[in-house]
Design an enzyme around this catalytic site. Sequence first.
Site, PDB file in Angstrom:
ATOM      1  N   ASP A  67      -1.143  -0.450  -7.141  1.00 21.43           N
ATOM      2  CA  ASP A  67      -1.689  -1.811  -7.264  1.00 21.43           C
ATOM      3  C   ASP A  67      -3.209  -1.796  -7.123  1.00 21.43           C
ATOM      4  O   ASP A  67      -3.857  -2.846  -7.278  1.00 21.43           O
ATOM      5  CB  ASP A  67      -1.022  -2.776  -6.279  1.00 21.43           C
ATOM      6  CG  ASP A  67      -1.228  -2.388  -4.824  1.00 21.43           C
ATOM      7  OD1 ASP A  67      -1.773  -1.298  -4.564  1.00 21.43           O
ATOM      8  OD2 ASP A  67      -0.832  -3.175  -3.946  1.00 21.43           O
ATOM      9  N   SER A  68      -3.785  -0.621  -6.884  1.00 20.87           N
ATOM     10  CA  SER A  68      -5.243  -0.470  -6.973  1.00 20.87           C
ATOM     11  C   SER A  68      -5.740  -0.859  -8.357  1.00 20.87           C
ATOM     12  O   SER A  68      -6.934  -1.079  -8.555  1.00 20.87           O
ATOM     13  CB  SER A  68      -5.650   0.965  -6.645  1.00 20.87           C
ATOM     14  OG  SER A  68      -4.902   1.881  -7.426  1.00 20.87           O
ATOM     15  N   ASP A 106       3.963   0.647  -7.644  1.00 20.25           N
ATOM     16  CA  ASP A 106       3.720  -0.123  -6.424  1.00 20.25           C
ATOM     17  C   ASP A 106       4.361  -1.496  -6.517  1.00 20.25           C
ATOM     18  O   ASP A 106       4.239  -2.180  -7.542  1.00 20.25           O
ATOM     19  CB  ASP A 106       2.206  -0.329  -6.236  1.00 20.25           C
ATOM     20  CG  ASP A 106       1.631   0.539  -5.139  1.00 20.25           C
ATOM     21  OD1 ASP A 106       2.377   0.956  -4.238  1.00 20.25           O
ATOM     22  OD2 ASP A 106       0.415   0.801  -5.200  1.00 20.25           O
ATOM     23  N   LYS A 136       6.963   2.057  -4.636  1.00 16.35           N
ATOM     24  CA  LYS A 136       6.243   2.290  -3.376  1.00 16.35           C
ATOM     25  C   LYS A 136       5.972   0.938  -2.736  1.00 16.35           C
ATOM     26  O   LYS A 136       5.655  -0.020  -3.438  1.00 16.35           O
ATOM     27  CB  LYS A 136       4.921   3.025  -3.611  1.00 16.35           C
ATOM     28  CG  LYS A 136       4.109   3.211  -2.322  1.00 16.35           C
ATOM     29  CD  LYS A 136       2.973   4.204  -2.475  1.00 16.35           C
ATOM     30  CE  LYS A 136       1.716   3.635  -3.066  1.00 16.35           C
ATOM     31  NZ  LYS A 136       1.127   2.506  -2.302  1.00 16.35           N
ATOM     32  N   GLU A 138       4.225  -0.890   1.032  1.00 15.63           N
ATOM     33  CA  GLU A 138       3.402  -0.650   2.216  1.00 15.63           C
ATOM     34  C   GLU A 138       4.101  -1.163   3.476  1.00 15.63           C
ATOM     35  O   GLU A 138       4.894  -2.103   3.412  1.00 15.63           O
ATOM     36  CB  GLU A 138       2.040  -1.355   2.058  1.00 15.63           C
ATOM     37  CG  GLU A 138       1.222  -0.774   0.916  1.00 15.63           C
ATOM     38  CD  GLU A 138      -0.178  -1.383   0.803  1.00 15.63           C
ATOM     39  OE1 GLU A 138      -0.584  -2.141   1.712  1.00 15.63           O
ATOM     40  OE2 GLU A 138      -0.844  -1.090  -0.203  1.00 15.63           O
ATOM     41  N   GLU A 205      -2.467   7.197   4.325  1.00 14.31           N
ATOM     42  CA  GLU A 205      -3.820   6.895   3.823  1.00 14.31           C
ATOM     43  C   GLU A 205      -4.796   6.605   4.952  1.00 14.31           C
ATOM     44  O   GLU A 205      -4.500   5.843   5.882  1.00 14.31           O
ATOM     45  CB  GLU A 205      -3.774   5.679   2.885  1.00 14.31           C
ATOM     46  CG  GLU A 205      -5.175   5.270   2.398  1.00 14.31           C
ATOM     47  CD  GLU A 205      -5.195   4.298   1.240  1.00 14.31           C
ATOM     48  OE1 GLU A 205      -4.132   3.953   0.709  1.00 14.31           O
ATOM     49  OE2 GLU A 205      -6.313   3.891   0.858  1.00 14.31           O
TER      50      GLU A 205
HETATM   51  O1  KIV Z   1      -2.596   1.498  -5.106  1.00 19.94           O
HETATM   52  C1  KIV Z   1      -2.835   2.722  -5.066  1.00 19.94           C
HETATM   53  O2  KIV Z   1      -3.459   3.292  -5.971  1.00 19.94           O
HETATM   54  C2  KIV Z   1      -2.351   3.473  -3.921  1.00 19.94           C
HETATM   55  C3  KIV Z   1      -2.803   4.879  -3.770  1.00 19.94           C
HETATM   56  C4  KIV Z   1      -4.235   4.941  -3.508  1.00 19.94           C
HETATM   57  C5  KIV Z   1      -2.000   5.620  -2.792  1.00 19.94           C
HETATM   58  O3  KIV Z   1      -1.623   2.950  -3.134  1.00 19.94           O
END
Ligand code: KIV
Length: 290
Positions: A67-68, A106, A136, A138, A205
């Site tokens: 989600d970055s 994510d 993924k 959090e 992280e």
């Molecule tokens: O959103 C993302 O890119 C991430 C990674 C940096 C692990 O969670």
Amino acid sequence: MSTTFQLDTSTSRANPTPAPMKRLTVPAIRQRKKDGVTAEPVVMLTAYTARQAQLLDAHCDLLLVGDSLGQVIYGLPSTIPVTLEMMANHAAAVVRGSYHTVVAVDMPFGSYEKSPEQAFENASYLLKQSGAAAVKLEGGAAMAETVAFLNARGIPVMGHVGLTPQAVNILGGYMARGRSDAEAQKIVSDAVALDEAGAFAIVVEGVVEPIAIEITKAVSCLTIGIGGSAQCDGQVLVTEDMLGMFERVPRFVKRYENIAETIERAVVRYAQEVKDRTFPAPEQTYQPKG
Ligand code: KIV
């Protein structure tokens, strides 16, 4: 390139043209950690587009549609505004652009925290829309029940502890975590809870290195470090960060290239050639036949 496992869950009817190589699977990658040792570290990068996936695919085990992308692609101030639809669309592009890697996507903020049922509904939407193999999310112990719920229903889950960007409004910023004993112990126990709940991997992280090492020893699943330790079971970086697309990056990023400079040099030349009418040249223009 790893060839540790071959299992293709797609049918030949769905894919009449054979793919150039078989995809890795979550169990194959998970099984790399044996008796606490991962002989072949897991190589993971973020990917958001089909072309990026094509370029990374052969060299990685996992591609994370992170989600970055909120900040990297959409210029948003944080990952908080990222939507399920954005994640599904980019994940589908990455799956189309890859043959070899496991693609994990994510779950965006607000799409899984309410209940295991909410998480299942949205995780299954992401997998159906994109063809990705895992999600993924959090959070630590608070998410353990959800991780177990998804896992028991066929959705492999990667956890994420330490600096969790979706919690920026609670954490107050993106600084390294675990500097106090209490916080360090909480991060370790969060990782253990995710492991016990069945996460196949945990992103660790932005933590002080001893915590990343302690977690890697304490859990049976894979740890994927980003600002963690070289002793984690694998590593991940945001691809644009490691390619040098941005001036400001966290301390844990190593720049392997300076793509921003390369792009700027090319654009400066292009702009100049447009202005002095040397582009397009005869080789880039069509002339009437005969
Ligand atoms: O959103 C993302 O890119 C991430 C990674 C940096 C692990 O969670």
